[in-house]
Design a protein around this motif. Structure first.
Motif, PDB file in Angstrom:
ATOM      1  N   UNK A  75      -4.520   7.161  18.503  1.00  0.00           N
ATOM      2  CA  UNK A  75      -5.967   7.055  18.279  1.00  0.00           C
ATOM      3  C   UNK A  75      -6.617   8.430  18.412  1.00  0.00           C
ATOM      4  N   UNK A  76      -6.161   9.203  19.378  1.00  0.00           N
ATOM      5  CA  UNK A  76      -6.666  10.570  19.538  1.00  0.00           C
ATOM      6  C   UNK A  76      -6.291  11.430  18.338  1.00  0.00           C
ATOM      7  N   UNK A  77      -5.104  11.230  17.789  1.00  0.00           N
ATOM      8  CA  UNK A  77      -4.705  11.968  16.593  1.00  0.00           C
ATOM      9  C   UNK A  77      -5.622  11.628  15.421  1.00  0.00           C
ATOM     10  N   UNK A  78      -5.973  10.358  15.279  1.00  0.00           N
ATOM     11  CA  UNK A  78      -6.895   9.952  14.202  1.00  0.00           C
ATOM     12  C   UNK A  78      -8.232  10.665  14.375  1.00  0.00           C
ATOM     13  N   UNK A  79      -8.767  10.654  15.593  1.00  0.00           N
ATOM     14  CA  UNK A  79     -10.042  11.328  15.857  1.00  0.00           C
ATOM     15  C   UNK A  79      -9.932  12.828  15.622  1.00  0.00           C
ATOM     16  N   UNK A  94       1.236  15.401  19.306  1.00  0.00           N
ATOM     17  CA  UNK A  94       0.661  15.398  17.955  1.00  0.00           C
ATOM     18  C   UNK A  94      -0.818  15.787  17.902  1.00  0.00           C
ATOM     19  N   UNK A  95      -1.701  15.260  18.770  1.00  0.00           N
ATOM     20  CA  UNK A  95      -3.103  15.662  18.677  1.00  0.00           C
ATOM     21  C   UNK A  95      -3.318  17.153  18.931  1.00  0.00           C
ATOM     22  N   UNK A  96      -2.621  17.720  19.920  1.00  0.00           N
ATOM     23  CA  UNK A  96      -2.784  19.150  20.194  1.00  0.00           C
ATOM     24  C   UNK A  96      -2.267  19.990  19.029  1.00  0.00           C
ATOM     25  N   UNK A  97      -1.176  19.568  18.443  1.00  0.00           N
ATOM     26  CA  UNK A  97      -0.631  20.275  17.282  1.00  0.00           C
ATOM     27  C   UNK A  97      -1.658  20.286  16.149  1.00  0.00           C
ATOM     28  N   UNK A  98      -2.334  19.160  15.943  1.00  0.00           N
ATOM     29  CA  UNK A  98      -3.335  19.083  14.882  1.00  0.00           C
ATOM     30  C   UNK A  98      -4.547  19.952  15.196  1.00  0.00           C
ATOM     31  N   UNK A  99      -5.075  19.851  16.412  1.00  0.00           N
ATOM     32  CA  UNK A  99      -6.309  20.571  16.743  1.00  0.00           C
ATOM     33  C   UNK A  99      -6.078  22.082  16.814  1.00  0.00           C
ATOM     34  N   UNK A 100      -4.882  22.494  17.145  1.00  0.00           N
ATOM     35  CA  UNK A 100      -4.603  23.927  17.251  1.00  0.00           C
ATOM     36  C   UNK A 100      -4.058  24.519  15.950  1.00  0.00           C
ATOM     37  N   UNK A 104      -3.559  13.121   6.378  1.00  0.00           N
ATOM     38  CA  UNK A 104      -2.955  12.935   7.694  1.00  0.00           C
ATOM     39  C   UNK A 104      -3.729  11.886   8.487  1.00  0.00           C
ATOM     40  N   UNK A 105      -5.057  11.883   8.359  1.00  0.00           N
ATOM     41  CA  UNK A 105      -5.895  10.889   9.028  1.00  0.00           C
ATOM     42  C   UNK A 105      -5.514   9.484   8.568  1.00  0.00           C
ATOM     43  N   UNK A 106      -5.357   9.303   7.262  1.00  0.00           N
ATOM     44  CA  UNK A 106      -5.005   7.984   6.728  1.00  0.00           C
ATOM     45  C   UNK A 106      -3.619   7.545   7.206  1.00  0.00           C
TER      46      UNK A 106
END
Length: 173
Positions: free
Chosen positions: A154-158, A75-81, A110-112
């Protein structure tokens, strides 16, 4: 030699700190290794079933736990990319500023949601540990997946916060 964090920043849809992109990539690699392990275990189970007539015990439980870990790690990589699904039917003719503002709004939502999920996963994992919930066949404690899942959330939130700031900065330019 080119710094990988700097290189990854230029390939991303919005600028985020290099350490954040590297951490997202690391979690995605962990997810990929989990998928690889599940694939090898599934192949072994199929071969064992066809040769010996019995699969690897608890193979479906391992796939369930591994899938949960891998999904949260991706999920975090999907968001950042910028890999999340984007429906731009109504915004395809909008100017870049409007698109970045809408992206920032989406990142905020998405953050919330990610923060709410991280909070509930933390409490759910603690309850699973407290009550000793286990898988049926292998008796693996279910909470064992949470020390990987919660940091990934937590990384996804950041990451959502960073991409939101990146879109707001791009909207100003």
């Amino acid at each position: 030699m080119t710094n990988p964090a700097t290189l990854s920043e230029h390939a991303l849809p919005v600028p985020v700190p290099g350490w954040l992109a590297a951490l997202c990539r690391f979690f995605a690699a962990v997810g990929g290794l989990v998928i690889l392990a599940m694939m090898l275990m599934t192949v072994a189970s199929v071969i064992k079933r066809s040769v010996l007539g019995a699969p690897v015990p608890g193979d479906f439980e391992l796939v369930e736990l591994g899938s949960a870990i891998a999904i949260f790690c991706f999920l975090p990589w999907c968001q950042v990319s910028g890999g999340n699904v984007l429906v731009d039917f109504f915004t395809s003719k909008a100017n870049p500023r409007t698109n970045h503002l809408l992206e920032a709004l989406g990142d905020l939502l998405f953050l919330l949601i990610a923060a709410l999920l991280a909070w509930r996963l933390f409490h759910g994992g603690a309850e699973m540990r407290q009550y000793g919930e286990q898988t049926m066949v292998l008796r693996i404690p279910l909470w064992w997946a949470f020390p990987v899942i919660i940091p990934a959330m937590a990384l996804l939130v950041a990451t959502c916060a960073a991409t939101m700031v990146g879109h707001l900065r791009k909207a100003r330019t």
